[in-house]
Design an enzyme around this catalytic site. Sequence first.
Site, mmCIF file in Angstrom:
data_model
loop_
_atom_site.group_PDB
_atom_site.id
_atom_site.type_symbol
_atom_site.label_atom_id
_atom_site.label_comp_id
_atom_site.label_asym_id
_atom_site.label_seq_id
_atom_site.Cartn_x
_atom_site.Cartn_y
_atom_site.Cartn_z
ATOM 1 N N LYS A 49 0.792 -1.237 0.000
ATOM 2 C CA LYS A 49 0.000 0.000 0.000
ATOM 3 C C LYS A 49 0.825 1.288 0.000
ATOM 4 O O LYS A 49 0.364 2.317 -0.502
ATOM 5 C CB LYS A 49 -0.939 0.028 1.223
ATOM 6 N N ASP A 53 -9.908 3.012 2.443
ATOM 7 C CA ASP A 53 -10.019 2.351 3.758
ATOM 8 C C ASP A 53 -10.679 3.265 4.793
ATOM 9 O O ASP A 53 -11.604 2.856 5.491
ATOM 10 C CB ASP A 53 -8.634 1.929 4.268
#
Length: 275
Positions: A64, A100
């Site tokens: 990420k 997220d």
Amino acid sequence: MLLGVMGNPIAHSKSPAMHNAALAACNIHGHYVPLHVTESALKEAIAGIVAMNFRGVNVTVPHKIEVMKYVDELDEAARQIGAVNTIVNQDGHLVGYNTDGIGYIRSLKEEAMSDLKGKSVLVIGCGGAARGIIYALLGELPGQVIVANRTVDSAYALAKEWGHLGNIEGCSLAEVNVKAQHVDLIINTTSVGMHPHIQNCPIEPAHIPSGIVVSDLIYNPLETALLQHAKAKGCCIHNGFGMFIYQGAYAFEYWTGIPAPIEAMKQAVNQSFTS
Ligand code: ATR
């Protein structure tokens, strides 16, 4: 429409089940595939999105942060958070997003606390997951955000970094029990209480105020010791399941431009837990 998720490991990801169900529910002809990508192959794998005409991918552990280098453009939130979990291929131009934090907040608002404006929030932990959540949370104009962390300097540093975005302060874990007395919402972003150490709780149970909202990002187990104690205190509890669903929902919406079929996605993930 070709979609996928890049990670290492990736075999146990629930994302393919969730997104293939979403594509089917919306009558979109497409496939979402798990892509096992090692660290050394990440750059080539990202170039492959364009080469193979994928509409986009999710990016998960451990890529990420590293992946930020390989996209053409970073969404402002992803840049501030310092992590990308969703890439959209706009005719060969790759844009990196972070869904997220906003996914978590959408889940929290739909399931536990519909309006966060003016609320006082205690966030325990300030790692990668917490950064996404705190950034999205500040966008909801809370009255106060207190970030408590084992390494207290990281909490102070985060409060300083995002001080211009809202009323945010850092504190140590030792202060959590006292700080908790004056908040409307407690969010645990640490791994304390995660399987197999399921008896651990990031705050002393006696100090959880009655009747507030308590949320835990952990989804294994779905009801952590923190949430069990909070429930016994008459609190509204919220777990990490919705965060997974809604981060996927935002990604699906970025790729397809249509509202995500939330129920079909929840059902598919629930089914993949039991199968
Ligand atoms: P993630 O991406 O899941 O947030 P991370 O970036 O490694 O993972 O962050 C983990 C967070 O949980 C950190 O805030 C960490 O505290 P430190 O900054 O002091 O490391 C916190 N954490 C992990 N294990 C913990 C424990 N046993 N007790 C208290 N905090 C813990």
